[in-house]
Design a protein around this motif. Structure first.
Motif, short mmCIF file in Angstrom:
data_model
loop_
_atom_site.label_atom_id
_atom_site.label_comp_id
_atom_site.label_asym_id
_atom_site.label_seq_id
_atom_site.Cartn_x
_atom_site.Cartn_y
_atom_site.Cartn_z
N LYS A 1 42.09 -2.82 24.42
CA LYS A 1 42.85 -3.50 23.38
C LYS A 1 41.89 -3.99 22.31
CE LYS A 1 46.47 -6.85 22.74
NZ LYS A 1 47.34 -7.84 23.35
N ASN A 2 42.24 -3.67 21.08
CA ASN A 2 41.47 -4.14 19.94
C ASN A 2 42.49 -4.72 18.96
OD1 ASN A 2 39.61 -4.69 18.02
ND2 ASN A 2 38.83 -2.60 17.84
N GLY A 3 42.50 -6.04 18.84
CA GLY A 3 43.54 -6.68 18.04
C GLY A 3 44.86 -6.58 18.76
N LYS A 4 45.87 -6.07 18.08
CA LYS A 4 47.19 -5.92 18.70
C LYS A 4 47.46 -4.49 19.17
CE LYS A 4 49.43 -9.70 16.31
NZ LYS A 4 50.61 -10.13 15.56
N LYS A 5 46.49 -3.61 19.03
CA LYS A 5 46.70 -2.20 19.38
C LYS A 5 46.10 -1.87 20.74
CE LYS A 5 47.60 0.41 15.45
NZ LYS A 5 47.80 1.81 15.41
N LEU A 6 46.81 -1.04 21.48
CA LEU A 6 46.33 -0.53 22.75
C LEU A 6 45.75 0.86 22.54
CD1 LEU A 6 49.20 -1.45 25.22
CD2 LEU A 6 46.95 -2.50 25.06
N ARG B 1 50.42 -4.62 31.32
CA ARG B 1 50.52 -6.06 31.58
C ARG B 1 50.17 -6.38 33.03
NH1 ARG B 1 55.54 -6.74 30.55
NH2 ARG B 1 56.27 -7.11 32.64
N ASN C 1 46.41 6.82 21.07
CA ASN C 1 47.35 5.70 20.92
C ASN C 1 48.42 5.74 22.01
OD1 ASN C 1 49.19 7.66 20.13
ND2 ASN C 1 48.88 7.27 17.95
N TYR D 1 53.80 -0.47 28.58
CA TYR D 1 53.48 -1.88 28.35
C TYR D 1 53.52 -2.68 29.66
CZ TYR D 1 53.58 -1.31 23.27
OH TYR D 1 53.31 -0.93 21.99
#
Length: 121
Positions: free
Chosen positions: A73-78, A65, A45, A61
């Motif tokens: 990225k899977n959903g909102k998690k990195l 970006r 994580n 982040y």
């Protein structure tokens, strides 16, 4: 098998013993290498990524970006892989003065060996 027992008569037995020992060592080494490879490919994580590369979350982040840091990225998690982060760090190596000097000398040597052209006859 005791090393004091080795003689011409029991040499085949000693060789068979050594072959078995080498096979066991080979199995242990292969298992150790497999576990190392598997451990490196476990996703981590962002907190662990911060710890590994020594940067704060906002910096991570920003790097993600700008697509400078390898991530998933899977959903909102990195998610990150430790081996990819370590490779990213190693790609940013700054050259030492000695390395720069060696490159300059190598370039100078190759240019001095080139035939000079462009003069009038």
């Amino acid at each position: 098998m005791d090393t004091n027992e080795i003689s011409f008569e029991n040499l085949p037995k000693a060789v068979a013993y050594l072959v078995n020992e080498v096979a066991e060592i080979k199995c242990l080494v292969e298992k150790g290498q497999m576990s190392t490879v598997l451990q490196k490919r476990v996703p981590i994580n962002i907190e662990e990524a911060c710890r590994i590369i020594g940067k704060a979350k906002p910096t991570i982040y920003t790097l993600v970006r700008k697509r400078l840091l390898p991530c998933y990225k899977n959903g909102k998690k990195l998610y990150f892989f430790e081996d990819e982060l370590l490779e990213w760090i190693s790609k940013g190596k700054k050259k030492t003065l000695a390395e720069i000097n060696d490159e300059v000398e190598a370039t100078y040597r190759t240019k001095s060996k080139m035939p000079k052209t462009g003069g009038r006859k």
